[in-house]
Scaffold this motif. Structure first.
Motif, PDB file in Angstrom:
ATOM      1  N   ASP A 181      31.469  11.095   4.949  1.00  0.00           N
ATOM      2  CA  ASP A 181      31.346  12.554   5.023  1.00  0.00           C
ATOM      3  C   ASP A 181      29.893  12.906   4.723  1.00  0.00           C
ATOM      4  O   ASP A 181      29.462  12.864   3.574  1.00  0.00           O
ATOM      5  N   ALA A 182      29.138  13.237   5.768  1.00  0.00           N
ATOM      6  CA  ALA A 182      27.701  13.486   5.607  1.00  0.00           C
ATOM      7  C   ALA A 182      27.416  14.650   4.668  1.00  0.00           C
ATOM      8  O   ALA A 182      26.356  14.683   4.025  1.00  0.00           O
ATOM      9  N   SER A 186      25.017  11.449  -1.072  1.00  0.00           N
ATOM     10  CA  SER A 186      25.172  10.140  -1.721  1.00  0.00           C
ATOM     11  C   SER A 186      26.633   9.819  -2.048  1.00  0.00           C
ATOM     12  O   SER A 186      27.039   8.655  -2.035  1.00  0.00           O
ATOM     13  N   LYS A 187      27.439  10.839  -2.305  1.00  0.00           N
ATOM     14  CA  LYS A 187      28.831  10.611  -2.683  1.00  0.00           C
ATOM     15  C   LYS A 187      29.717  10.232  -1.490  1.00  0.00           C
ATOM     16  O   LYS A 187      30.889   9.910  -1.675  1.00  0.00           O
ATOM     17  N   GLY A 188      29.134  10.259  -0.292  1.00  0.00           N
ATOM     18  CA  GLY A 188      29.889   9.831   0.872  1.00  0.00           C
ATOM     19  C   GLY A 188      29.502   8.442   1.364  1.00  0.00           C
ATOM     20  O   GLY A 188      30.160   7.869   2.237  1.00  0.00           O
ATOM     21  N   ILE A 189      28.446   7.868   0.787  1.00  0.00           N
ATOM     22  CA  ILE A 189      27.938   6.580   1.249  1.00  0.00           C
ATOM     23  C   ILE A 189      28.885   5.454   0.848  1.00  0.00           C
ATOM     24  O   ILE A 189      29.287   5.335  -0.309  1.00  0.00           O
ATOM     25  N   GLU A 236      35.574   4.237  -1.362  1.00  0.00           N
ATOM     26  CA  GLU A 236      34.803   5.199  -0.571  1.00  0.00           C
ATOM     27  C   GLU A 236      33.868   5.986  -1.484  1.00  0.00           C
ATOM     28  O   GLU A 236      34.261   6.409  -2.574  1.00  0.00           O
ATOM     29  N   GLY A 237      32.644   6.157  -1.033  1.00  0.00           N
ATOM     30  CA  GLY A 237      31.676   6.950  -1.786  1.00  0.00           C
ATOM     31  C   GLY A 237      30.968   6.207  -2.894  1.00  0.00           C
ATOM     32  O   GLY A 237      30.099   6.784  -3.562  1.00  0.00           O
TER      33      GLY A 237
END
Length: 388
Positions: A181-182, A186-189, A236-237
């Motif tokens: 989720d762009a 950083s929390k989507g990487i 995830e994230g």
């Protein structure tokens, strides 16, 4: 029994042996191939990769439980990296690239994943690996990745383009950092282990580079690549955490490699200046040259000291984003200065291919750019200073 290195760090006999092994390999195997590999331009020396693997140099830094040498402390890794990069920095970085791949696996992977992807790296014929972060429009700002990972049942579908990926033409496994989720930055990487033969994975032509040609870079294209959920590293994230921890270590190792290059340029300059005569005496006796060499020696030593400080703190479990930035910034800019000074002292001969100094200056510049430019390192340091 321990041994003391010059800056007061105590090393075990085993650690000293690994450093000596790297020094010998650099002298016998790496340095004699430096010019040949540079002129080959877009080919990594796979035969040296195999020889380094056969004596444990490509996997000495991996844990013993997966078959590695168990030298997991960053202090020793920095000393070994210095020696290998003293031989040639591009080849040295290529031979130890398994450590960069192993970083996210160790930081994010579960036990089954570590056994699956670390153990093969410790054999006599280990796979070449890559880590894919940089994108055409995304360099140092890793939180703004555009490569997408969309969950579909038991798979993720990856789409995107990566660039400047080291080892890409040879890599069997690639750790791809993508976003689920762009908008989360950083929390989507999230990190994924992508196998080279998965449908939809393709690699571009090797990039023609200014220097460090011993390690080949290329683009990686991901077109609806289906990656099983079990190939996701961590939740995830959580990928950004693993990436930053990997960068903390790798930037310190960049400092070590840059220090090795500075040492090579310094030693070659002292030798040349002692043998070359002008106005009836060796040029090393001329004050301007002597002072330049003094500055070269001082900058090389400073690079070594700040790098080893960061490595010691990393080994103690400290948060070292600032110290790693200082190590990379200092050592990378110092090696550009030192190699330029080496070329200047060699005069016209340095500008020719008679000596390696012109190559070393080309090699040095990459250290200021890769894994966060000097500007990014200054930004990290300045923000920390402002918070004091």
């Amino acid at each position: 029994m321990t041994h003391i290195v010059r800056d007061g760090i105590e090393l075990s006999e085993e650690q000293v042996e690994f450093v000596a092994l790297a020094r010998d390999f650099a002298e016998r195997e790496i340095r004699p191939r430096a010019r040949e590999v540079d002129e080959a331009d877009t080919q990594s020396p796979l035969d040296l990769w195999a020889r380094a693997a056969s004596i444990g140099l490509s996997a000495y830094m991996l844990p013993t439980e997966y078959g590695g040498g168990g030298v997991t402390d960053l202090v020793t890794q920095c000393l070994v990296q210095q020696e290998l990069c003293y031989g040639d920095i591009g080849i040295g970085n290529f031979l130890t690239s398994s450590a960069f791949f192993a970083g996210p696996v160790e930081a994010l992977g579960d036990e089954e994943q570590k056994k699956r992807w670390l153990t093969p790296l410790t054999g006599n014929n280990p796979p070449v690996t890559s880590v894919a972060v940089t994108e055409p429009g995304v360099g140092s700002d890793s939180a703004s990745l555009k490569t997408r990972a969309v969950r579909e049942g038991d798979d993720y579908v990856l789409n995107g383009q990566k660039t400047w990926i080291s080892n890409a033409p040879y890599a069997q496994w690639i750790i791809v950092f993508a976003t689920v989720d762009a908008s989360l930055r950083s929390k989507g990487i999230t990190a994924f282990l992508v196998e080279r033969d998965m449908p939809g994975v393709s690699v571009g032509q090797p990039m023609q580079k200014m220097g460090q040609r011993g390690i080949v870079n290329a683009e990686v294209f991901l077109d609806n690549v289906r990656v099983p959920v079990e190939n996701r590293l961590g939740e995830e994230g959580k990928g950004f955490y693993g990436l930053m921890r990997t960068f903390d270590a790798s930037r310190i190792l960049i400092g070590a490699g840059a220090t090795g290059l500075s040492r090579a340029a310094l030693d070659a300059t002292i030798k040349y200046a002692s043998e070359r005569e002008q106005f009836g005496k060796p040029i090393i006796e001329h004050q301007a040259v002597a002072f330049r060499i003094a500055d070269m020696a001082a900058k090389t030593d400073v690079s070594h000291l700040v790098t080893m400080r960061a490595a010691r703190l990393f080994d103690q479990g400290e948060f070292v984003a600032v110290e790693s930035a200082i190590a990379k910034l200092t050592a990378s800019e110092n090696t550009t200065w030192v190699t330029n000074a080496a070329l200047q002292t060699h005069g016209g001969w340095g500008y020719s291919r008679e000596f390696l100094v012109e190559k070393w200056l080309r090699d040095a510049k990459l250290e200021e750019i890769e894994e966060g430019t000097s500007d990014i390192q200054r930004l990290i340091i300045s923000r920390a200073v402002q918070r004091r």
